[in-house]
Each structure stands twice: as structure tokens, then as C-alpha cells.
Design a protein around this motif. Structure first.
Motif, PDB file in Angstrom:
ATOM      1  N   ARG A 291       1.422   5.345   0.053  1.00  0.00           N
ATOM      2  CA  ARG A 291       0.816   6.599   0.488  1.00  0.00           C
ATOM      3  C   ARG A 291       1.871   7.707   0.403  1.00  0.00           C
ATOM      4  O   ARG A 291       3.006   7.459   0.015  1.00  0.00           O
ATOM      5  CB  ARG A 291       0.291   6.481   1.923  1.00  0.00           C
TER       6      ARG A 291
ATOM      7  N   THR B 160       0.846  -1.191   0.000  1.00  0.00           N
ATOM      8  CA  THR B 160       0.000   0.000   0.000  1.00  0.00           C
ATOM      9  C   THR B 160       0.881   1.240   0.000  1.00  0.00           C
ATOM     10  O   THR B 160       1.648   1.453   0.936  1.00  0.00           O
ATOM     11  CB  THR B 160      -0.922   0.029   1.238  1.00  0.00           C
TER      12      THR B 160
ATOM     13  N   GLU C 282       0.499   5.448  10.605  1.00  0.00           N
ATOM     14  CA  GLU C 282      -0.351   4.376  11.126  1.00  0.00           C
ATOM     15  C   GLU C 282      -0.033   4.074  12.592  1.00  0.00           C
ATOM     16  O   GLU C 282       1.105   4.248  13.053  1.00  0.00           O
ATOM     17  CB  GLU C 282      -0.168   3.108  10.287  1.00  0.00           C
TER      18      GLU C 282
ATOM     19  N   THR D 198      -6.008  -7.304   7.076  1.00  0.00           N
ATOM     20  CA  THR D 198      -7.183  -6.487   6.776  1.00  0.00           C
ATOM     21  C   THR D 198      -6.903  -4.995   6.997  1.00  0.00           C
ATOM     22  O   THR D 198      -7.819  -4.179   6.967  1.00  0.00           O
ATOM     23  CB  THR D 198      -8.371  -6.904   7.662  1.00  0.00           C
ATOM     24  N   ALA D 199      -5.648  -4.644   7.234  1.00  0.00           N
ATOM     25  CA  ALA D 199      -5.300  -3.244   7.495  1.00  0.00           C
ATOM     26  C   ALA D 199      -5.588  -2.383   6.262  1.00  0.00           C
ATOM     27  O   ALA D 199      -5.224  -2.738   5.142  1.00  0.00           O
ATOM     28  CB  ALA D 199      -3.837  -3.134   7.892  1.00  0.00           C
ATOM     29  N   SER D 200      -6.227  -1.221   6.469  1.00  0.00           N
ATOM     30  CA  SER D 200      -6.559  -0.346   5.347  1.00  0.00           C
ATOM     31  C   SER D 200      -5.431   0.628   5.026  1.00  0.00           C
ATOM     32  O   SER D 200      -5.295   1.096   3.908  1.00  0.00           O
ATOM     33  CB  SER D 200      -7.829   0.443   5.656  1.00  0.00           C
ATOM     34  N   ARG D 201      -4.616   0.979   6.033  1.00  0.00           N
ATOM     35  CA  ARG D 201      -3.477   1.887   5.859  1.00  0.00           C
ATOM     36  C   ARG D 201      -3.905   3.230   5.265  1.00  0.00           C
ATOM     37  O   ARG D 201      -3.358   3.696   4.274  1.00  0.00           O
ATOM     38  CB  ARG D 201      -2.401   1.231   4.980  1.00  0.00           C
ATOM     39  N   ASP D 202      -4.908   3.857   5.909  1.00  0.00           N
ATOM     40  CA  ASP D 202      -5.433   5.126   5.420  1.00  0.00           C
ATOM     41  C   ASP D 202      -5.069   6.311   6.305  1.00  0.00           C
ATOM     42  O   ASP D 202      -5.567   7.424   6.091  1.00  0.00           O
ATOM     43  CB  ASP D 202      -6.957   5.054   5.299  1.00  0.00           C
TER      44      ASP D 202
END
Length: 364
Positions: A6, A4, A87, A23-27
Motif C-alpha cells: 500500500r 500486501t 491498520e 484473512t486480513a484485507s489490509r485496506d
């Protein structure tokens, strides 16, 4: 592996790597107000040695051994200042160094030569420097990471090698780790780095020259002959399904291991899944032996020797150097007159004895 990408507040890239099934979204967003990264790196040519030297004077102000509650590599959590990782938790994370020795956005206009030295050619300090953080746990030593995390780390190294190799102007990709204050680390959180150089480092140039000279003189394959001899010799420390770790016959450092895959591959991206599995297991074994050889864990450098991005790839055999300056309890190997002045290493240890001592280490 889940990847992911960013951006941090100053525009630098940060990439999160999670094992399949995460299931981490890392947003999370970086809340800091950061100035743009500015570098003044230069390369200067040493005409007598035929080598480039990097100058990065802007790095004098980088963070140096902060207390644990101010570590910039820890996750960002409530009650503490934001860090380089927005995060609140992560597995492995990679980001562009805030204080890079080399950068893709470096000032391109430099004089043709150093003042008063027409043979000291100048170049912009082009390249890329990344930080690879192995775990969110500040006090977790790399030797304590489980095989699954090391396996993820192998995939990360391979991915970063492929990414940096695709940058126009990068000629060599070097993943490495400095571990221990005696080595000179500035952050104690378990991490490594990846450098993308715009030219071949001296070691890679010398190895390629030796391989070619041997082929011209004998018709043989120097890498293959060295690996075959060492795998059957007295300095083997540990053997996996696809990797062997041994103390090289002409080891320079007091404690030194080289890890070679049994199949010739040029770099980390070329490793098959089974070879990556085996590497994680052998690396776990070797790090454990360095951690438990003496009463205190050994400082070390782990240096990946990969093929150049564009030339000499068919001649190369991927390998890892793992070496320590520790020669005995409470004693370090200093690079004094002969080593620093003339580049001639004088060893206080015997490679055969070192291999025997490492084989005897009882792993937890």
C-alpha cells in the motif's frame, strides 16, 4: 506468506506481511496530512581510509524515544493519533523510513568534491532505508516472539533483500536490528531496519579480500574452513538441523555469536524452506540466551552479512552476527581510545568462557 503493498499519505511504500491463512484485507488508508519526504544525504570519500562516509543532517529532527501512547510503530487505533501503520493490527510490516539516511529520490546534483578538499569526492546519498516492525505489540521483546513469528520474519528479510537487490544502483542489502537504549535505538517498539547501499560496506570488502587472499596463498576456501573448524570446536553454543551458532575465536564484542547455515548460500533468498525453519528455531534460542544471561536482558545488534548484489557472490557464506556491548551486570564495553582511535579491539572477555556461560543459560 501473504504480501500486501500500500502507500502512506506522503507516497512512501508500506508492505504488510501475514502468515498463510490470514484473512486480513489490509485496506486501511493513512489519514495524515504529511509533507513529501525530503533528503539531503551525501556520501563523502575518505581518501586515507578508502571508505565512504554518509552525511544525513536532516535526520536530527527524527522522533526520539516517544512515550508508548505516541509510538509511531504501533497500529492506528481509535482515541490515539494516527501512526506510520494505518491498520488497527498487523503481524509484520515494512515501510520506507520517513527520515532515511539514504534514498532513491535523493538530490542527484552534488559538487564533485567537498569544499577545499579535492580528494573528498562527493556522491548523492543514493540507496533505500526501510523499517521492519516485528509485531504490533509495543512491549513484546524480540526474544519473546514465538518461532512462527520469527519464521515469518525470516521470509520478510528474504523478500526485502530480493526487492532491494532489484533496485538499479543498490550494491549491498543489509538487514539489521538495534535492540536496547544503550545501543542507541530511538524507538523502543520491537523493530529492525534494512539498508540498501550504493557501494560495498567496508566489512564486506575486507571479508572478500581475506577470502581471495587465502585462496591465492593456499588454494583453500577460507569460509568453509572457518565454519568447519568452529562447528567442531569448543565455542559452539547451539546447533539446529541446518544452522550452528558459535562464539567466534576472535570475537571483538563481550558477547558475540555468529550463526551460519550448514550449506553455503550467498544470501537469505537462497535459503530453502527447511533452512528457514531451522534458522527461526536457532534464532529463538540465541535471543533467549542473550535475554537471560544476566538479570536484565542484554542490548544487542543483529547484523546480517550477505553477499554483495553483483560481485563476489560465489565467495560468500551467509551469516548473522549477534553481539552485545554488555560485558557484565551493570557494565558496558565502550569503544574508547584503542577501538575508536585505531580500530584495535581489546576484549575483557574470553570467547571460550563466553560460550560456556551462554550454554549454561536456562531458557524459559
Amino acid at each position: 506468506m501473504i504480501r500486501t503493498s500500500r502507500r502512506l499519505a506522503d507516497g512512501r511504500e508500506i508492505v504488510y506481511y501475514d502468515a498463510d491463512g490470514s484473512t486480513a484485507s489490509r485496506d486501511a488508508v493513512d489519514p495524515r496530512d504529511l509533507p513529501p519526504v525530503s533528503t539531503q544525504s551525501q556520501l563523502r570519500w575518505d581518501a586515507l581510509l578508502g571508505e565512504w562516509v554518509v552525511y544525513a543532517a536532516h535526520r536530527q529532527t527524527r522522533t526520539f524515544l516517544p512515550p508508548a501512547d505516541e509510538c509511531p510503530l504501533c497500529p492506528t487505533r481509535p482515541g490515539r493519533p494516527p501512526t506510520e501503520v494505518p491498520e488497527s493490527d498487523y503481524q509484520v510490516v515494512v515501510f520506507e523510513n520517513r527520515f532515511p539516511s539514504l534514498a532513491t529520490a535523493v538530490e542527484p546534483d552534488v559538487p564533485p568534491a567537498a569544499p577545499g578538499a579535492p580528494y573528498a569526492q562527493l556522491r548523492p546519498g543514493f540507496g533505500r532505508c526501510e523499517v521492519v516492525v516485528f509485531t504490533s505489540e509495543h512491549d513484546r521483546a524480540p526474544a519473546d516472539l514465538d518461532v512462527a513469528r520469527l519464521r515469518l520474519l525470516v521470509d520478510v528479510w528474504a523478500d526485502r533483500t530480493a526487492e532491494l537487490s532489484a533496485i538499479e544502483g543498490v550494491e549491498y542489502v543489509f538487514p539489521f536490528e538495534n535492540h536496547g537504549e544503550e545501543i542507541g535505538v530511538t524507538l523502543s517498539h520491537p523493530h529492525g531496519q534494512v539498508y540498501g547501499y550504493s557501494s560495498l560496506p567496508p566489512r564486506a570488502e575486507r571479508v572478500l579480500a581475506s577470502v581471495r587472499k587465502h585462496r591465492e596463498a593456499t588454494g583453500g576456501d577460507l569460509f568453509a574452513e572457518v565454519v568447519a573448524a568452529e562447528r567442531g570446536g569448543p565455542r559452539v553454543v547451539t546447533v539446529g538441523e541446518h544452522w550452528t551458532a558459535f562464539v567466534p575465536a576472535a570475537a571483538r564484542w563481550p558477547y558475540e555469536l555468529q550463526l551460519f547455515p550448514h550449506r553455503r548460500v550467498p544470501d537469505l533468498p537462497a535459503l530453502a524452506d527447511a533452512e528457514r525453519d531451522s534458522l527461526a528455531e536457532v534464532l529463538k534460542d540465541c535471543l533467549g540466551r542473550f535475554a537471560h544471561r544476566f538479570d536484565e536482558p542484554m542490548n544487542y545488534i543483529a547484523a546480517w552479512n550477505q553477499a554483495p548484489v553483483r560481485r563476489g557472490r560465489d565467495d560468500w557464506w551467509l551469516h548473522l552476527q549477534l553481539f552485545s556491548l554488555r560485558r557484565a551486570p551493570g557494565k558496558l564495553k565502550y569503544l574508547a581510545g584503542s577501538e575508536s582511535g585505531m580500530g584495535v579491539f581489546i576484549s575483557d572477555t574470553s570467547p571460550e568462557d563466553v560460550a560456556a556461560r551462554l550454554r549454561e543459560v536456562e531458557l524459559p
